[in-house]
Design an enzyme around this catalytic site. Structure first.
Site, short mmCIF file in Angstrom:
data_model
loop_
_atom_site.label_atom_id
_atom_site.label_comp_id
_atom_site.label_asym_id
_atom_site.label_seq_id
_atom_site.Cartn_x
_atom_site.Cartn_y
_atom_site.Cartn_z
NE ARG A 103 -3.83 0.59 1.86
CZ ARG A 103 -5.06 0.57 2.37
NH1 ARG A 103 -5.31 1.20 3.49
NH2 ARG A 103 -6.03 -0.07 1.76
CG HIS A 130 -8.22 0.23 -3.20
ND1 HIS A 130 -7.50 -0.91 -2.93
CD2 HIS A 130 -8.80 0.59 -2.01
CE1 HIS A 130 -7.63 -1.23 -1.65
NE2 HIS A 130 -8.41 -0.33 -1.07
CD GLN A 133 -12.98 -1.94 -1.21
OE1 GLN A 133 -12.27 -1.88 -0.22
NE2 GLN A 133 -14.17 -2.54 -1.18
CG ASP A 225 -13.74 6.10 -0.79
OD1 ASP A 225 -13.75 5.90 0.44
OD2 ASP A 225 -12.70 6.08 -1.47
CB CYS A 265 -14.19 1.02 -0.23
SG CYS A 265 -13.74 2.74 0.00
NE ARG A 293 -10.18 -5.32 0.07
CZ ARG A 293 -9.45 -4.29 0.52
NH1 ARG A 293 -10.05 -3.27 1.10
NH2 ARG A 293 -8.13 -4.26 0.36
N1 CP Z 1 -11.08 -0.24 2.05
C1 CP Z 1 -9.82 -0.38 2.51
O1 CP Z 1 -8.86 -0.50 1.74
O2 CP Z 1 -9.74 -0.46 3.88
P1 CP Z 1 -8.38 -0.25 4.70
O3 CP Z 1 -7.89 1.13 4.39
O4 CP Z 1 -8.78 -0.42 6.15
O5 CP Z 1 -7.39 -1.30 4.29
#
Ligand code: CP
Length: 311
Positions: A103, A130, A133, A225, A265, A293
């Site tokens: 990430r 992403h 997601q 979001d 999300c 997820r």
């Molecule tokens: N939606 C998502 O990626 O959640 P986190 O940021 O908690 O990983």
């Protein structure tokens, strides 16, 4: 050539649909009492430049359920791009582990990890994409709508990384996709062209809107979001002035189709982009979506690290 899960643009329609089919089968296997240890003896390095709940836990537990291990590494610990170059870190990790899930802020960091290493790189969110997601969202659409082809999904809010990946994946599933965003916060023309292409190839359409009510009218799914993504904190005050008309609330949902569902999300900034009443309503699928997820990403892991074929 090593395959990566960095951007959905790199994957064909058939491959993306195949990942969802594999996710459905892995989820069914899990709830029928067991997971095949497809990844026995394999390790996934997990690197986070930004906070996470869902991504971290679901990838780590997903590896464990498939018989492997997840190893979390903070950027401070490994000095990503500071103590050592991203290229060297990738070369070193390639000799220790079987894949890297990262990430990051800058999407180029993922491209560099992929360029210099010899193992699969998985995008756990970058400033522009992403996909982890989006595959969970695609699985959720199939579970909630049956065959989602021909249904309509409206994303309301900021044209961000989540929107970009979601709209591509939903278009590949044959969903008519729409986005309602204020002027200046839409996806770029190139990104919209790409979504349109995927939609048209799959018998669907893509339509951008400014007016959220117009965009939600006739929708089967309404998705939102946060208005300020991680890394944009200095824009918070300005965004709080611009985005209130795009709040997902029950009044907005009155314009959607009967039986429509609400997606997000998470994490949610309740009271900003979504109200408590909407997030906790009968229409909300926020938590099954979050739980997916785990199951959806196991398909990515099984395919990239375990060599499971997509059908
Ligand atoms: N939606 C998502 O990626 O959640 P986190 O940021 O908690 O990983």
């Amino acid at each position: 050539m090593t395959s990566h899960f960095i951007a959905l643009e790199d994957w064909s329609d058939a491959e993306l649909r195949g990942l969802v089919t594999l996710a459905q089968s892995l989820k069914a296997e899990h709830f029928q009492g067991g997971n095949t240890p497809i990844l026995a003896g394999k390790t996934l390095a997990l690197v986070f430049e930004k906070p996470s709940l869902r991504t971290r836990v679901s990838y780590e537990i997903g590896m464990r359920q498939l018989g492997g291990n997840g190893l979390s590494l903070s950027p401070q610990e490994i000095g990503l791009g500071k103590r050592e170059t991203v290229a060297d870190i990738s070369r070193v990790l390639s000799g220790y582990v079987d894949g890297i899930m990262a990430r990051v802020f800058d999407h180029n960091t993922l491209l560099e990890l992929a360029k210099y290493g010899s193992i699969p790189v998985i995008n756990g969110l970058s400033d522009s994409h992403h996909p982890s997601q989006a595959i969970a969202d695609a699985l959720t659409l199939v579970e909630q709508l049956g065959d989602p082809a021909g249904k309509t999904l409206t994303y309301v809010g900021d044209g961000n990384n989540v929107a970009r990946s979601l709209l591509i994946y939903a278009a590949v599933m044959g969903v008519n996709v729409r986005i309602a965003a204020p002027e200046g916060y839409h996806l770029t023309e190139d990104e919209m062209d790409l979504i349109s292409e995927r939609a048209e190839r799959n018998g669907a359409s893509f339509t951008p809107f400014i007016d959220p009510i117009e965009a939600v009218t006739g929708a089967d799914v309404v998705y939102t979001d946060v208005w300020t993504s991680m890394g944009q904190e200095e824009e918070t005050a300005q965004r709080l002035k611009v985005f209130p008309p795009y709040q997902l609330n029950l009044e907005l949902m009155h314009h959607a189709n009967p039986g429509s569902i609400i997606m997000h999300c998470l994490p949610a900034h309740r009271g900003e982009e979504i109200t408590d009443a909407a997030a906790d309503s009968q229409q909300s699928v926020l938590f099954p979506q979050a739980h997916n997820r785990l199951h959806a990403q196991k398909a990515v892991l099984a395919h990239l690290l375990g060599g499971v074929a997509l059908t």
